[in-house]
Design an enzyme around this catalytic site. Structure first.
Site, PDB file in Angstrom:
ATOM      1  N   ASN A  97      41.610  69.820  29.366  1.00 54.00           N
ATOM      2  CA  ASN A  97      42.691  68.834  29.349  1.00 54.00           C
ATOM      3  C   ASN A  97      43.042  68.541  30.798  1.00 54.00           C
ATOM      4  O   ASN A  97      43.681  69.349  31.462  1.00 54.00           O
ATOM      5  CB  ASN A  97      43.894  69.429  28.590  1.00 54.00           C
ATOM      6  CG  ASN A  97      45.121  68.551  28.688  1.00 54.00           C
ATOM      7  OD1 ASN A  97      45.028  67.391  29.096  1.00 54.00           O
ATOM      8  ND2 ASN A  97      46.270  69.100  28.317  1.00 54.00           N
ATOM      9  N   TRP A  98      42.574  67.383  31.286  1.00 54.86           N
ATOM     10  CA  TRP A  98      42.752  67.084  32.711  1.00 54.86           C
ATOM     11  C   TRP A  98      44.194  66.732  33.055  1.00 54.86           C
ATOM     12  O   TRP A  98      44.552  66.677  34.215  1.00 54.86           O
ATOM     13  CB  TRP A  98      41.842  65.906  33.110  1.00 54.86           C
ATOM     14  CG  TRP A  98      40.377  66.269  33.176  1.00 54.86           C
ATOM     15  CD1 TRP A  98      39.803  67.444  32.801  1.00 54.86           C
ATOM     16  CD2 TRP A  98      39.321  65.434  33.644  1.00 54.86           C
ATOM     17  NE1 TRP A  98      38.439  67.410  32.992  1.00 54.86           N
ATOM     18  CE2 TRP A  98      38.111  66.176  33.516  1.00 54.86           C
ATOM     19  CE3 TRP A  98      39.255  64.141  34.166  1.00 54.86           C
ATOM     20  CZ2 TRP A  98      36.858  65.660  33.886  1.00 54.86           C
ATOM     21  CZ3 TRP A  98      38.009  63.624  34.536  1.00 54.86           C
ATOM     22  CH2 TRP A  98      36.826  64.386  34.393  1.00 54.86           C
ATOM     23  N   LYS A  99      44.987  66.418  32.060  1.00 54.46           N
ATOM     24  CA  LYS A  99      46.376  65.982  32.265  1.00 54.46           C
ATOM     25  C   LYS A  99      46.399  64.771  33.215  1.00 54.46           C
ATOM     26  O   LYS A  99      45.469  63.970  33.199  1.00 54.46           O
ATOM     27  CB  LYS A  99      47.234  67.126  32.783  1.00 54.46           C
ATOM     28  CG  LYS A  99      47.102  68.368  31.900  1.00 54.46           C
ATOM     29  CD  LYS A  99      48.163  69.368  32.153  1.00 54.46           C
ATOM     30  CE  LYS A  99      47.934  70.569  31.249  1.00 54.46           C
ATOM     31  NZ  LYS A  99      48.987  71.537  31.331  1.00 54.46           N
ATOM     32  N   HIS A 108      50.682  67.711  22.341  1.00 57.24           N
ATOM     33  CA  HIS A 108      50.776  68.641  23.475  1.00 57.24           C
ATOM     34  C   HIS A 108      52.254  68.864  23.806  1.00 57.24           C
ATOM     35  O   HIS A 108      53.066  67.934  23.749  1.00 57.24           O
ATOM     36  CB  HIS A 108      50.038  68.073  24.690  1.00 57.24           C
ATOM     37  CG  HIS A 108      49.813  69.110  25.745  1.00 57.24           C
ATOM     38  ND1 HIS A 108      50.813  69.490  26.612  1.00 57.24           N
ATOM     39  CD2 HIS A 108      48.739  69.872  26.044  1.00 57.24           C
ATOM     40  CE1 HIS A 108      50.357  70.451  27.411  1.00 57.24           C
ATOM     41  NE2 HIS A 108      49.082  70.693  27.075  1.00 57.24           N
ATOM     42  N   GLU A 150      53.795  69.126  26.482  1.00 56.70           N
ATOM     43  CA  GLU A 150      54.363  68.280  27.540  1.00 56.70           C
ATOM     44  C   GLU A 150      54.780  66.920  26.982  1.00 56.70           C
ATOM     45  O   GLU A 150      55.778  66.347  27.401  1.00 56.70           O
ATOM     46  CB  GLU A 150      53.344  68.123  28.685  1.00 56.70           C
ATOM     47  CG  GLU A 150      53.254  69.406  29.499  1.00 56.70           C
ATOM     48  CD  GLU A 150      51.894  69.636  30.167  1.00 56.70           C
ATOM     49  OE1 GLU A 150      51.100  68.685  30.278  1.00 56.70           O
ATOM     50  OE2 GLU A 150      51.627  70.796  30.560  1.00 56.70           O
ATOM     51  N   GLU A 196      49.132  76.801  21.702  1.00 52.73           N
ATOM     52  CA  GLU A 196      49.443  76.926  23.125  1.00 52.73           C
ATOM     53  C   GLU A 196      50.891  77.357  23.288  1.00 52.73           C
ATOM     54  O   GLU A 196      51.808  76.525  23.163  1.00 52.73           O
ATOM     55  CB  GLU A 196      49.265  75.574  23.817  1.00 52.73           C
ATOM     56  CG  GLU A 196      47.860  75.020  23.738  1.00 52.73           C
ATOM     57  CD  GLU A 196      47.611  73.962  24.817  1.00 52.73           C
ATOM     58  OE1 GLU A 196      46.638  74.123  25.544  1.00 52.73           O
ATOM     59  OE2 GLU A 196      48.413  73.032  24.942  1.00 52.73           O
ATOM     60  N   GLY A 243      50.234  76.621  32.236  1.00 54.39           N
ATOM     61  CA  GLY A 243      50.369  76.346  33.660  1.00 54.39           C
ATOM     62  C   GLY A 243      51.229  77.349  34.408  1.00 54.39           C
ATOM     63  O   GLY A 243      51.607  77.119  35.542  1.00 54.39           O
ATOM     64  N   SER A 277      46.962  79.116  30.423  1.00 52.99           N
ATOM     65  CA  SER A 277      46.450  79.909  31.539  1.00 52.99           C
ATOM     66  C   SER A 277      45.175  80.677  31.197  1.00 52.99           C
ATOM     67  O   SER A 277      44.996  81.842  31.586  1.00 52.99           O
ATOM     68  CB  SER A 277      47.533  80.878  32.045  1.00 52.99           C
ATOM     69  OG  SER A 277      48.663  80.141  32.465  1.00 52.99           O
ATOM     70  N   GLY A 297      43.687  73.770  30.679  1.00 56.30           N
ATOM     71  CA  GLY A 297      44.322  72.800  31.568  1.00 56.30           C
ATOM     72  C   GLY A 297      43.784  72.935  32.986  1.00 56.30           C
ATOM     73  O   GLY A 297      42.690  72.452  33.309  1.00 56.30           O
ATOM     74  N   GLY A 298      44.529  73.668  33.819  1.00 52.63           N
ATOM     75  CA  GLY A 298      44.201  73.813  35.247  1.00 52.63           C
ATOM     76  C   GLY A 298      42.743  74.174  35.496  1.00 52.63           C
ATOM     77  O   GLY A 298      42.078  73.572  36.361  1.00 52.63           O
TER      78      GLY A 298
HETATM   79  C1  PEP Z   1      47.238  72.910  28.587  1.00 52.13           C
HETATM   80  O1  PEP Z   1      48.117  72.282  29.105  1.00 52.13           O
HETATM   81  O2  PEP Z   1      46.671  72.493  27.559  1.00 52.13           O
HETATM   82  C2  PEP Z   1      46.881  74.214  29.166  1.00 52.13           C
HETATM   83  C3  PEP Z   1      46.379  75.152  28.389  1.00 52.13           C
HETATM   84  O3  PEP Z   1      47.120  74.341  30.449  1.00 52.13           O
HETATM   85  P1  PEP Z   1      46.734  75.611  31.360  1.00 52.13           P
HETATM   86  O4  PEP Z   1      45.357  76.035  30.972  1.00 52.13           O
HETATM   87  O5  PEP Z   1      46.793  75.064  32.738  1.00 52.13           O
HETATM   88  O6  PEP Z   1      47.743  76.648  31.086  1.00 52.13           O
END
Ligand code: PEP
Length: 654
Positions: free
Chosen positions: A410-412, A497, A499, A569, A575, A615, A636-637
């Site tokens: 997920n590049w956001k 999601h 966010e 999640e 994050g 994470s 994500g990251g």
């Molecule tokens: C996400 O936002 O879907 C996610 C899992 O982010 P991260 O891996 O950065 O925690």
């Protein structure tokens, strides 16, 4: 234990419905007479024309038979269990009325094959109603015998079989199985004599009286040595007169060979005269009870041949023997003897043409499912799903685990177009060179989709969006619809999601719309759920994820739910660098699977991919993915650098 009970009761119901539908369909006229008896008992017979009662007879039998087949194969489990329950509730009430008021002595639920008293029928229905409640309560616990994609074959084949081959053929000729006292082979003379001696006999209402003076000639007809033809027509005014030529020829044959020939009817004198005028009939007419005539032969008119008081042949008016078959005296030709096809041969015919094709189809379907299962095992890799080891060992079990392992990025809101293309290209080349053994998806901002779709090898890497609009199209400035996403070449979309729930106030209702639109446009949805830190600390995580599923995706049909990928999640881990421990994640993944099982059944739950997100990194992915209910990750990251993302993908190789 519960599953066993559901499946035993389902088989019991299936057997009852199949048997009851079959014996009714085999004798559509008998079922029609029974419906007319009910209408008479309710004072409604005069208002319902015969063609409607006949249509009701055929449709009712076919419906029962097909419901039985659906129960047997566990087809359309929700719908079928509801219909069966409603039907049995109505039948139980009806048979209670029958048992109390006794307007009809035999309810006719198994035609003439099995005659029950009204109280026996009522208690039988009470037992079946209890079984129907069990199946209705847990419809998804009925184990499937055939995959959804092949169910239509079973349904259509069964419908054609029961409507055309059984009911249609029985109507056109005669019932293929005759459960009545006047069946071929029955000795009417012997039965009638027993009745005369005061013994039990099914021929109590059998009499033949001359038309002119009402003289009882039953004994004379039955005692006549050799062959006697009986043309049977309960009501000549309703009889089919199109074959009168054939009948007259048979009568001429009888005159020639000296065989007695009588037409038995319950018609009035004027109806008989009319028939004589219309058909030129010269054979003698006698009076017999109309119910007895309807029981003797299910055709109006029908022809019966007796030898020494025993029934040896019966013909419908549609299938009368022609003159070439009467070549000689009956003693010397095939027609004068009992037919060679017996009940065992007829059963064998049904086994060959109905049961065997369905058995072969089921075997082929299961083998196909087995090959899919082997493929999915290869994809999933060994040792990852110990919780379902039992199922793994039994590919013929319906609970074949088909769920895919997926690592999705997920590049956001990161990377401009050029950087995004460069990352996607790098990942594409890397995974082409070193094939992943899981599904890989990258979900990017909208602006990247069309460009990346041009070069991405989507057999290896799926492409998805991070969102789509909750409206189909129109004046919604700045929004991107599901159809637009699909038109870029993307196949996936992330919805729900945290966010978006938090910053853009996406409610369960909005998400529900988005999911529907995404699926309508052929996008696979990665649906995110998860609790906040406060909710986790208050021990409310299960409640939260359940409500999120119920609010947006538990309204879907089983078929549509199967297309959803769930991503759990925990918001506190996204994050933040704080990962849920593998045990914490497994615990809630197992819970999520259990509520999916409650809603859609264990098979769907076992097939649903549930990803972990929060994470997740190459260092913790192997431990997380080793858990039986964690089927991959939403990243994500760590999806923003090819090497980091590849490290997580490779966790499936460890
Ligand atoms: C996400 O936002 O879907 C996610 C899992 O982010 P991260 O891996 O950065 O925690």
């Amino acid at each position: 234990m519960k599953k066993l009970a559901v499946n035993i009761t389902r088989l019991l119901l299936a057997a009852t419905f199949i048997l009851s539908g079959f014996v009714k369909a085999v004798d559509p006229l008998g079922t029609q007479y029974k419906i007319q008896d009910y209408l008479t008992a309710m004072g409604l017979h005069a208002y319902v024309p015969d063609f409607m009662t006949l249509a009701a007879s055929v449709l009712l039998s076919a419906m029962e038979f097909i419901l039985g087949i659906c129960l047997l194969f566990a087809i359309k489990r929700h719908l079928v269990s509801k219909i069966v329950l409603a039907l049995l509730a109505a039948m139980t009430l009806l048979t209670l009325w029958l048992a109390l008021a006794d307007p009809i002595h035999d309810c006719g639920c198994f035609g003439d094959a099995l005659v029950l008293t009204n109280w026996q029928t009522f208690w039988k229905n009470v037992a079946l109603l209890a079984a129907a409640i069990i199946v209705w309560k847990w419809p998804l616990d009925m184990g499937r015998l055939i995959s959804e994609s092949n169910q239509w074959i079973v349904m259509n084949y069964s419908a054609v079989f029961i409507l055309v081959i059984i009911a249609g053929r029985s109507l056109y000729t005669l019932p293929q199985f005759d459960f009545r006292p006047y069946h071929v082979g029955a000795d009417i003379r012997e039965g009638w004599q027993r009745m005369m001696n005061g013994e039990d006999s099914p021929f109590t209402d059998f009499f033949i009286e001359t038309l002119e003076d009402g003289e009882d000639i039953t004994e004379q007809v039955l005692d006549a040595p050799g062959y006697t033809f009986l043309l049977v027509s309960p009501h000549l005014e309703q009889a089919d007169d199109s074959q009168f030529d054939e009948l007259n020829q048979i009568y001429d044959y009888c005159l020639d060979k000296g065989y007695p020939f009588y037409c038995l009817t319950a018609s009035t004198g004027s109806a008989i005269s009319h028939w004589r005028e219309m058909t030129g009939a010269e054979y003698p007419f006698c009076q017999t009870d109309d119910i007895t005539l309807k029981t003797m032969i299910r055709s109006n008119p029908g022809l019966m041949l007796m030898k020494d008081g025993q029934v040896i042949r019966k013909w419908s008016h549609n299938a009368l023997p022609d003159e070439t078959e009467f070549a000689g005296r009956l003693e010397d030709i095939e027609l004068g003897h009992l037919p060679s096809d017996n009940v065992a041969q007829k059963i064998l015919w049904i086994l060959t043409w109905f049961v065997l094709p369905l058995v072969l189809l089921t075997i082929a379907d299961r083998l196909w499912a087995w090959s899919q299962w082997l493929r999915s095992r290869k994809l999933k890799g060994p040792g990852k799903s110990s919780k379902h080891r039992e199922n793994d060992n039994n590919p013929f079990n319906k609970e074949i685990i088909m769920r895919k392992k997926i690592v999705a990025g997920n590049w956001k809101m990161n990377m401009n177009l050029q950087d995004g293309i460069a990352l996607a290209k790098e990942l594409n080349e890397t995974l082409k060179a070193d094939k992943p053994n899981c599904g890989v998806v990258i979900c990017t901002p909208f602006i990247h989709l069309a460009s990346i779709a041009q070069f991405l090898d989507q057999d290896i890497i799926g492409l998805g969006a991070e969102n789509c609009a909750d409206k189909e199209k129109g004046a919604f400035t700045g929004e991107v619809s599901a159809e637009m996403v699909k038109s870029t070449g993307a196949q996936y979309v992330i919805l729900g999601h945290s966010e978006r729930r938090e910053y853009y106030k996406e409610t369960p209702e909005i998400l529900k719309e988005k999911v529907l639109l995404a699926q309508k446009n052929g996008l696979k949805v990665i649906f995110c759920i998860g609790e906040s830190l406060e909710e986790r600390e208050a021990g409310k995580q299960n409640e939260v994820v359940k409500a999120e599923l119920e609010g947006s995706v538990f309204n879907l049909s089983e078929e549509d739910f199967r297309k959803i990928v769930i991503a759990y999640e925990p918001i506190w881990a996204i994050g933040t660098g704080k990962t849920a421990t593998a045990e914490q994640a497994e615990e809630i993944h197992a819970y999520i699977r259990s509520i999916i099982a409650e809603k859609y059944g264990q098979a769907v739950a076992d097939d649903t991919t549930i990803l972990y997100g929060g994470s997740c990194k190459a260092s913790n992915a192997p431990e997380l993915f080793a858990k039986p209910d964690i089927d991959g990750g939403l990243i994500g990251g760590a999806s923003l650098k090819c090497a980091d993302f590849k490290g997580i993908i490779d966790a499936w190789k460890k």
